[in-house]
Design a protein around this motif. Structure first.
Motif, PDB file in Angstrom:
ATOM      1  N   GLN A 101       0.813  -1.206   0.000  1.00 49.74           N
ATOM      2  CA  GLN A 101       0.000   0.000   0.000  1.00 49.74           C
ATOM      3  C   GLN A 101       0.853   1.266   0.000  1.00 49.74           C
ATOM      4  O   GLN A 101       0.385   2.343  -0.343  1.00 49.74           O
ATOM      5  CB  GLN A 101      -0.926   0.003   1.220  1.00 49.74           C
ATOM      6  N   ILE A 102       2.116   1.123   0.371  1.00 46.59           N
ATOM      7  CA  ILE A 102       3.006   2.283   0.459  1.00 46.59           C
ATOM      8  C   ILE A 102       3.955   2.357  -0.730  1.00 46.59           C
ATOM      9  O   ILE A 102       4.210   3.430  -1.273  1.00 46.59           O
ATOM     10  CB  ILE A 102       3.827   2.226   1.770  1.00 46.59           C
ATOM     11  N   ILE A 103       4.468   1.191  -1.151  1.00 41.97           N
ATOM     12  CA  ILE A 103       5.507   1.151  -2.183  1.00 41.97           C
ATOM     13  C   ILE A 103       5.006   0.404  -3.406  1.00 41.97           C
ATOM     14  O   ILE A 103       4.495  -0.708  -3.299  1.00 41.97           O
ATOM     15  CB  ILE A 103       6.783   0.466  -1.647  1.00 41.97           C
ATOM     16  N   ASP A 104       5.174   1.011  -4.544  1.00 38.25           N
ATOM     17  CA  ASP A 104       4.915   0.345  -5.815  1.00 38.25           C
ATOM     18  C   ASP A 104       6.205  -0.353  -6.238  1.00 38.25           C
ATOM     19  O   ASP A 104       7.243   0.298  -6.372  1.00 38.25           O
ATOM     20  CB  ASP A 104       4.515   1.384  -6.865  1.00 38.25           C
ATOM     21  N   PRO A 105       6.194  -1.690  -6.425  1.00 40.33           N
ATOM     22  CA  PRO A 105       7.421  -2.389  -6.825  1.00 40.33           C
ATOM     23  C   PRO A 105       8.083  -1.781  -8.054  1.00 40.33           C
ATOM     24  O   PRO A 105       9.299  -1.845  -8.209  1.00 40.33           O
ATOM     25  CB  PRO A 105       6.937  -3.818  -7.099  1.00 40.33           C
ATOM     26  N   CYS A 106       7.283  -1.181  -8.929  1.00 37.22           N
ATOM     27  CA  CYS A 106       7.845  -0.578 -10.141  1.00 37.22           C
ATOM     28  C   CYS A 106       8.648   0.683  -9.840  1.00 37.22           C
ATOM     29  O   CYS A 106       9.403   1.158 -10.686  1.00 37.22           O
ATOM     30  CB  CYS A 106       6.729  -0.258 -11.127  1.00 37.22           C
ATOM     31  N   ASP A 107       8.467   1.252  -8.645  1.00 43.01           N
ATOM     32  CA  ASP A 107       9.188   2.472  -8.289  1.00 43.01           C
ATOM     33  C   ASP A 107      10.551   2.184  -7.666  1.00 43.01           C
ATOM     34  O   ASP A 107      11.316   3.106  -7.409  1.00 43.01           O
ATOM     35  CB  ASP A 107       8.356   3.311  -7.309  1.00 43.01           C
ATOM     36  N   ILE A 108      10.853   0.920  -7.381  1.00 50.02           N
ATOM     37  CA  ILE A 108      12.138   0.560  -6.780  1.00 50.02           C
ATOM     38  C   ILE A 108      13.198   0.539  -7.870  1.00 50.02           C
ATOM     39  O   ILE A 108      13.086  -0.209  -8.839  1.00 50.02           O
ATOM     40  CB  ILE A 108      12.055  -0.813  -6.087  1.00 50.02           C
ATOM     41  N   ASP A 109      14.228   1.373  -7.727  1.00 43.02           N
ATOM     42  CA  ASP A 109      15.255   1.436  -8.770  1.00 43.02           C
ATOM     43  C   ASP A 109      16.561   0.768  -8.356  1.00 43.02           C
ATOM     44  O   ASP A 109      17.505   0.723  -9.141  1.00 43.02           O
ATOM     45  CB  ASP A 109      15.521   2.891  -9.174  1.00 43.02           C
TER      46      ASP A 109
END
Length: 369
Positions: A101-109
């Motif tokens: 709910q906090i982190i979108d896996p696609c936003d992890i770089d």
């Protein structure tokens, strides 16, 4: 907070449906909350807010339909490029619910975090499987794309060099460039069948200092003390020069002793290139059950990742007062740094670093910079 998901069920005649946000929640939505009903249907990608109704059930609000492909027959087709953050129907991330709910896996770089902490499994017939690539082997795209464009590799190497100098070490730096591919950390713990050694802060592949030290130490034992002296490890621990360089345990001639030569992590000089590779062991019954090896056994393809066309900076240091010619042993009259440089160069050229060196991985030249 906005979430993204895919419409799994939609009952147009009743005006409601359910959204899958890549968790085990059953998210209800009503058509009155959709911005454009013409674009809603099973398989549509949406962005929405989530709340609980009076009975504690999840409900989507303020639903925005996202760009997608709609076929001539009115059904929704899988796009070649999914909108950011939208899970594929057959793809599932094993994130804790509150984290999703906090982190979108696609936003992890960070490649290390994305590969090891936010990996996705894919539906394969009746089971799910973790794989480095999509399950279509005809053209395997990466499940997690390795991108390191935002990392200043030259700057990191310079920072490492400055830190070593500030610590009071005399050191040499050498450029190691494998002739072909390199794989380090193949057998590390991983949710995949295989693994790769990645920097836990920056996420790029590197060669740990412990791996370099163990490699050179074992090479010297094999080539000098096992072949020449004939007594292997026992002979090495009886040699004062060897113990001064690498350190020694309690049962050595020096007793517990800290080695004087310090090995440092080998960092990539430029952006590393990670490639998809496959090994196909043919003799599973031979290895597992002791049956005779035979060509009629079926091969077992195993995916792994390797580094290709990437040079590393290898650094070895010693306190200035310790880099004096050794007085006794097989390395007498040579300094510890001369011994390490000589045998490391030979080891990487003839044996290689990392796994699968017997078939050419990790072999390359080592030159001073």
């Amino acid at each position: 907070m906005k979430l993204k998901g895919i419409v799994k069920k939609y009952f147009s005649n009743q005006g409601y449906g359910f959204i899958d946000d890549n968790s085990d929640r059953k998210i209800f939505f009503h058509c009155s909350q959709v911005d454009n009903l013409e674009n809603i249907g099973e398989g549509a990608w949406v962005e929405f807010e989530i709340k609980k109704d009076s009975k504690g059930r999840w409900e989507a609000k303020n639903i925005l339909t996202l760009p997608h492909d709609k076929g001539a027959n009115g059904t929704y087709q899988k796009s070649k490029a999914l909108p950011k953050g939208v899970p594929e129907p057959d793809k599932q991330h094993y994130f804790p619910k509150d984290t999703q709910q906090i982190i979108d896996p696609c936003d992890i770089d960070n490649y290390y975090l994305k590969l090891n902490k936010a990996a996705a499994s894919f539906q394969n017939k009746d089971s799910r499987k973790f794989s480095f690539v999509m399950l279509d082997r005809k053209k395997p795209p990466f499940q997690v794309t390795p991108v390191f464009k935002n990392i200043d590799f030259s700057g990191l190497c310079q920072r490492q060099k400055s830190a070593i100098a500030d610590a009071g070490f005399d050191f040499i730096q050498m450029r190691f460039e494998p002739d072909w591919r390199l794989i380090v950390g193949l057998g590390q713990h991983s949710i995949f069948e295989t693994s790769i050694c990645l920097h836990h802060i920056y996420g790029f592949p590197y060669i740990p200092a412990s791996a370099l030290k163990g490699l050179v130490r074992n090479w010297i034992i094999t080539r000098v003390f096992a072949q020449v002296e004939g007594n292997g490890e026992k002979g090495a621990l009886s040699d004062r020069g060897f113990c001064k360089i690498f350190g020694s345990p309690k049962n050595s001639i020096y007793g517990n002793y800290q080695g004087e030569v310090c090995f440092f992590d080998a960092l990539p000089i430029v952006e590393p290139k990670i490639v998809f590779d496959v090994m196909t062991p043919h003799y599973g019954p031979y290895y597992s059950n002791g049956e005779p090896p035979a060509d009629y056994y079926s091969p077992n393809p195993i995916d792994f990742l390797a580094v290709e066309n990437t040079a590393f900076i290898v650094t070895v240091g010693i306190k200035k007062e310790d880099d004096k010619p050794l007085q006794t042993g097989v390395f007498s009259e040579k300094t510890p740094m001369q011994v390490v440089e000589q045998w490391m160069t030979e080891c990487l050229a003839e044996h290689g670093a990392g796994a699968k060196t017997a078939v050419g991985y990790g072999v390359g030249e080592l030159n001073q910079v």
